[in-house]
Scaffold this motif. Structure first.
Motif, short mmCIF file in Angstrom:
data_model
loop_
_atom_site.label_atom_id
_atom_site.label_comp_id
_atom_site.label_asym_id
_atom_site.label_seq_id
_atom_site.Cartn_x
_atom_site.Cartn_y
_atom_site.Cartn_z
N ALA A 1 39.50 55.50 -1.13
CA ALA A 1 40.21 56.21 -0.06
C ALA A 1 39.67 57.62 0.07
N PRO A 2 39.43 58.11 1.28
CA PRO A 2 38.94 59.47 1.48
C PRO A 2 39.96 60.51 0.99
N TRP B 1 35.05 69.99 -5.67
CA TRP B 1 35.90 69.39 -4.63
C TRP B 1 35.11 69.14 -3.35
N ALA B 2 34.14 70.01 -3.06
CA ALA B 2 33.28 69.81 -1.89
C ALA B 2 32.50 68.50 -2.02
N ALA B 3 31.94 68.26 -3.22
CA ALA B 3 31.20 67.03 -3.45
C ALA B 3 32.11 65.81 -3.39
N ALA B 4 33.35 65.97 -3.86
CA ALA B 4 34.31 64.87 -3.80
C ALA B 4 34.63 64.51 -2.35
N ALA B 5 34.75 65.53 -1.49
CA ALA B 5 34.98 65.27 -0.07
C ALA B 5 33.82 64.49 0.53
N LEU B 6 32.60 64.86 0.14
CA LEU B 6 31.40 64.20 0.68
C LEU B 6 31.31 62.75 0.18
N ALA B 7 31.52 62.55 -1.13
CA ALA B 7 31.36 61.22 -1.71
C ALA B 7 32.40 60.24 -1.21
N THR B 8 33.62 60.74 -0.88
CA THR B 8 34.69 59.84 -0.45
C THR B 8 34.85 59.81 1.07
N LYS B 9 33.92 60.49 1.79
CA LYS B 9 34.01 60.60 3.26
C LYS B 9 35.31 61.27 3.68
N GLY B 10 35.67 62.33 2.94
CA GLY B 10 36.93 63.01 3.18
C GLY B 10 36.79 64.36 3.85
N ASP B 11 37.87 65.16 3.75
CA ASP B 11 37.97 66.46 4.42
C ASP B 11 38.90 67.32 3.57
N VAL B 12 38.33 68.31 2.87
CA VAL B 12 39.09 69.10 1.90
C VAL B 12 38.93 70.58 2.19
N HIS C 1 32.47 61.79 -13.10
CA HIS C 1 32.98 60.43 -13.29
C HIS C 1 34.23 60.20 -12.44
N LEU C 2 35.07 61.22 -12.39
CA LEU C 2 36.29 61.13 -11.60
C LEU C 2 35.96 60.97 -10.11
N ILE C 3 34.99 61.74 -9.62
CA ILE C 3 34.58 61.62 -8.22
C ILE C 3 34.04 60.21 -7.94
N ALA C 4 33.24 59.70 -8.88
CA ALA C 4 32.68 58.36 -8.70
C ALA C 4 33.79 57.31 -8.64
N ALA C 5 34.80 57.46 -9.49
CA ALA C 5 35.92 56.51 -9.48
C ALA C 5 36.70 56.60 -8.17
N LEU C 6 36.82 57.81 -7.62
CA LEU C 6 37.52 57.98 -6.34
C LEU C 6 36.73 57.36 -5.19
N ALA C 7 35.39 57.41 -5.29
CA ALA C 7 34.55 56.87 -4.22
C ALA C 7 34.36 55.36 -4.32
N ALA C 8 34.61 54.80 -5.51
CA ALA C 8 34.33 53.37 -5.76
C ALA C 8 35.43 52.48 -5.20
N GLU C 9 35.04 51.25 -4.89
CA GLU C 9 36.03 50.22 -4.51
C GLU C 9 36.67 49.68 -5.78
#
Length: 442
Positions: A11-12, A244-255, A402-410
């Motif tokens: 989820a983004p 957090w910027a990278a997390a937004a990018l990896a999850t296709k989000g907006d932070v 690792h946390l960002i990867a888990a957020l981006a993963a299915e």
């Protein structure tokens, strides 16, 4: 406490979070309070484990540390500073590498310092040899014992000329904290000039220090007999903001990262644009920050090399590599600061990322690790569909990646050892909830 976070990925991330003072400045600012003969006041202090460790060390040495009137404010009174019991100090051994930076201030104040065996993230050699050699150059005597090091200065500390073999942040901090009250002038060549170093110099100047930053990484410190306390608001944490910027990018989000500032992040922001991310700066004095988002379309592969400031920061590379697993083409990450910082990529591989690590310098610029058999370059092929996995966090920055990867993963991942993230990321679980992430304690 259960140290496992269950992450339901895919989820983004959307929403607003806030970053406070930089971890890499706040802990050093707390140590600097030992140099003053009056209380110091520090604002915007994040509630992280590293701050707790430094607070504990200072309190062991008789410094009165109290919470101020506003949230995140600390008042540090060194009036009753005294020698601490070695066994009590050793309780902190392995928790942080900060104790080595107490040496100069303690020698000035008490004529004695005890430093336990040091811990920190296992990401490569961060030898304290230069710290000890620098202290000897100032006139200190270092006696190694079974549990640590006894350091004394029977004839006081005196200014000296030093040249770093590498512009180390920690070694530069050591020299600054020691030289400001050493008799005479100290000249430091090949010094680190990171924003956190400049902010520390600003803080020391508020206390009455005389420090000149010359061109070509030369810092000159004129020792003074006394320093007062300081009142200081540190620069915001550019590492957390970039994470957090990278997390937004990896999850296709907006932070929106409240508190993030453009000036300290220019190199990161250039890379963010090159990869295909978008950002917008809000310079409002209250509530300002930077909005980071994925604008749609494909991300682009890039070639990156970490470096000392003003280069691409080594602490930015792990979260950025996660985002690069979603970019089309072959990206290269050449790590030139810490030789063992790419170990975390194995976990990304287990999640479906295509990453190969190499001993060669692949970024185009030969570095000091190139002929020393270290796996310090990575090639990332993307885009890769990440899937859930069971992850074990090895260190602070890798842990957040690792946390960002888990957020981006299915799927649903289990992330073990999340307490390590508390060392440098304030209330990261609360911030994840604010961004709509589906996480819970396992």
């Amino acid at each position: 406490m259960n140290d496992v976070l269950v992450v339901h990925g895919g989820a983004p991330l959307h929403g607003n979070i806030r970053v406070r003072g930089a971890k890499n400045l706040v802990s050093k600012a707390m140590v600097a309070a030992l140099l003053g003969d009056s209380p110091s006041r520090l604002f915007d202090v994040p509630a992280i484990r590293d701050v707790e460790v430094v607070r504990g060390l200072l309190e062991l040495h008789g410094v009165r540390v109290s919470d101020g009137a506003t949230e995140g404010e600390l008042v540090l009174d060194p009036a009753n500073a005294d020698r601490a019991d070695a066994d009590e100090i050793n309780v902190h051994a392995g928790s942080s590498r900060i104790p080595i930076l107490l040496c100069g201030p303690l020698l000035h104040r008490l004529g004695h310092a005890f430093i336990p065996d040091l811990g920190g993230c296992n990401i490569g050699g961060r030898p304290i040899d230069f710290h000890l050699q620098a202290l000897r150059e100032f006139g200190a005597i270092v006696d190694k014992t079974a549990s640590g090091m006894e350091i004394t200065a029977p004839n006081g500390l005196h200014g000296t000329k030093l040249q770093l073999p590498y512009p180390s942040v920690g070694a530069t901090e050591q020299v600054l904290l020691t030289a400001v009250k050493a008799e005479g002038v100290t000249e430091l060549r090949n010094a680190a000039v990171e924003p956190e170093i400049i902010d520390l110099i600003c803080l020391l100047q508020k206390m009455g220090a005389i420090i000149k930053v010359h061109t070509d990484r030369v810092i000159e410190i004129e020792g003074v007999k006394r320093l007062g306390g300081y009142t200081h608001r540190p620069i915001p944490d550019r590492i957390e903001a970039a994470s957090w910027a990278a997390a937004a990018l990896a999850t296709k989000g907006d932070v929106f990262v409240e508190g993030a500032r453009q000036a300290e992040m220019m190199t990161f922001l250039n890379t963010y644009l090159s990869v295909g991310g978008a950002f917008e700066v809000d310079d409002s004095p209250v509530g300002g920050g930077i909005r980071f988002w994925h604008p749609g379309g494909e991300l682009r592969a890039v070639v990156l090399e970490t470096d000392v400031h003003p280069g691409f920061m080594t602490d930015w590379q792990q979260p950025m590599v996660v985002a690069l697993t979603q970019a089309r083409g072959l990206s290269i990450m050449h790590e030139t600061v810490y030789e063992r910082r790419l170990g975390y990529t194995r976990a990304l591989g287990s999640m479906g990322a295509t990453i190969q690590v190499y001993r060669e310098c692949l970024g185009g610029t030969p570095c000091r690790f190139g002929r020393r058999n270290f796996l310090h370059s990575a090639v990332i092929a993307g885009p890769s569909k990440l899937h859930a996995a069971e992850l074990m966090i090895p260190d602070l920055r890798a842990g957040f990646s690792h946390l960002i990867a888990a957020l981006a993963a299915e799927g649903t991942s289990q992330v073990h050892g999340v307490s390590l993230i508390n060392r440098g990321y304030e209330d990261f679980e609360g911030k994840l909830a604010a961004l709509g992430a589906h996480v819970e304690r396992g």
